[in-house]
Design a protein around this motif. Structure first.
Motif, PDB file in Angstrom:
ATOM      1  N   LEU A  32       0.822  -1.074  -0.135  1.00 42.53           N
ATOM      2  CA  LEU A  32       0.139   0.212   0.142  1.00 42.53           C
ATOM      3  C   LEU A  32       0.966   1.156   0.137  1.00 42.53           C
ATOM      4  O   LEU A  32       0.520   2.179  -0.743  1.00 42.53           O
ATOM      5  CB  LEU A  32      -0.927  -0.060   1.343  1.00 42.53           C
ATOM      6  CG  LEU A  32      -1.896   1.125   1.181  1.00 42.53           C
ATOM      7  CD1 LEU A  32      -2.933   1.530   0.237  1.00 42.53           C
ATOM      8  CD2 LEU A  32      -2.628   1.186   2.706  1.00 42.53           C
ATOM      9  N   ALA A  39      -6.860   7.980   0.507  1.00 42.96           N
ATOM     10  CA  ALA A  39      -6.378   6.489   0.381  1.00 42.96           C
ATOM     11  C   ALA A  39      -5.357   6.295   1.713  1.00 42.96           C
ATOM     12  O   ALA A  39      -5.743   5.351   2.513  1.00 42.96           O
ATOM     13  CB  ALA A  39      -5.699   6.256  -0.826  1.00 42.96           C
ATOM     14  N   GLY A  94      -6.244   4.104   4.963  1.00 44.87           N
ATOM     15  CA  GLY A  94      -5.441   3.103   5.238  1.00 44.87           C
ATOM     16  C   GLY A  94      -4.994   3.134   6.720  1.00 44.87           C
ATOM     17  O   GLY A  94      -4.807   2.255   7.713  1.00 44.87           O
ATOM     18  N   ASP A 147     -10.860   4.253  -4.933  1.00 46.65           N
ATOM     19  CA  ASP A 147      -9.869   3.901  -4.297  1.00 46.65           C
ATOM     20  C   ASP A 147     -10.088   2.724  -3.460  1.00 46.65           C
ATOM     21  O   ASP A 147      -9.221   1.845  -3.094  1.00 46.65           O
ATOM     22  CB  ASP A 147      -9.345   4.984  -3.450  1.00 46.65           C
ATOM     23  CG  ASP A 147      -8.404   6.042  -4.337  1.00 46.65           C
ATOM     24  OD1 ASP A 147      -7.981   5.596  -5.436  1.00 46.65           O
ATOM     25  OD2 ASP A 147      -8.377   7.273  -3.766  1.00 46.65           O
ATOM     26  N   ILE A 170      -7.923  -0.475  -3.617  1.00 46.88           N
ATOM     27  CA  ILE A 170      -7.247  -1.260  -2.298  1.00 46.88           C
ATOM     28  C   ILE A 170      -7.772  -2.835  -2.310  1.00 46.88           C
ATOM     29  O   ILE A 170      -6.839  -3.692  -2.080  1.00 46.88           O
ATOM     30  CB  ILE A 170      -7.762  -0.785  -0.996  1.00 46.88           C
ATOM     31  CG1 ILE A 170      -6.944   0.607  -0.756  1.00 46.88           C
ATOM     32  CG2 ILE A 170      -7.573  -1.599   0.188  1.00 46.88           C
ATOM     33  CD1 ILE A 170      -7.531   1.552   0.294  1.00 46.88           C
TER      34      ILE A 170
END
Length: 228
Positions: A31, A46, A50, A125, A129
């Motif tokens: 990531l 994003a 996260g 997004d 992911i």
């Protein structure tokens, strides 16, 4: 990632939390790499998603360490983490189940509220992911499957982990998030929905951690020879 490294360094390799932690570290590294390359539509959004997503896992581990109450979705992993008849792939799958099924919808909700945006702003997004996770799933299963070839559908471990789907978990997470978003003006109903979600994901995790008989000792070379 520093907190994940600390968790991993303080646990024996076979501990169920340590197994999931290693998987999650690999996902987090990927990531971060993709954030740095501009792969996401909204890198800041994003990154916040996260961070909030990871924070829920880290908070659950800390609560377990202190002996505090943990979310229902994580309790099976914490309870069975040292069970000798639960295999590494089960630990990893149960952790992913808890994190995606419960933590991801709440992290999406928190991110939307903090950024003052609508769910549609995160959807692109979210899918990216999800694609990242899907790409890593096959590698994770291959690395952690200690016994017969994955195509041996009669094997109990293959049957058990095959009953859980990352794609379905992703889809369910997005649906749960949209439901929670729609219930923002009804806090009692939203809290009840979140609690039921937590409990149902925990029930699935308990099934994934069903103790199994020992697998035959068979390495990758043996599996390759059997496939020929």
């Amino acid at each position: 990632m520093r907190r994940m490294h600390r968790i991993g360094s303080g646990l024996p390799a076979g501990d169920g939390v340590a197994v999931f932690n290693r998987v999650y570290l690999s996902v987090t590294r990927e990531l971060q790499r993709r954030l740095a390359t501009g792969w996401f539509t909204d890198p800041a959004g994003a990154e916040e998603l996260g961070a909030r997503f990871a924070g829920r896992y880290l908070d659950a581990v800390e609560a377990s360490r202190r002996g505090s109450r943990t979310p229902s979705c994580w309790r099976p992993l914490f309870h069975f983490r040292r069970h000798p008849s639960v295999h590494a792939l089960q630990f990893a799958t149960a952790g992913i189940n808890a994190h995606i099924g419960h933590d991801l919808p709440l992290a999406l909700l928190e991110t939307c509220e903090a950024r003052g945006c609508e769910p549609d702003a995160l959807e692109s997004d979210f899918e990216r992911i999800g694609d990242l996770l899907t790409g890593l799933e096959e590698r994770i299963r291959e690395e952690l499957m200690p016994g017969p070839d994955l195509l041996d559908v009669a094997d109990p471990l293959t049957h058990l982990v095959g009953s859980w789907s990352l794609e379905m978990a992703r889809s369910g997470a997005w649906a749960a998030f949209r439901a929670l978003w729609g219930l923002r003006g009804l806090p009692e109903l939203a809290a009840d929905f979140a609690q039921r979600l937590d409990e149902s994901v925990g029930m699935a995790g308990r099934c994934l951690l069903t103790p199994l008989p020992p697998l035959p000792r068979c390495g990758r070379r043996d599996r390759a020879e059997r496939a020929r």
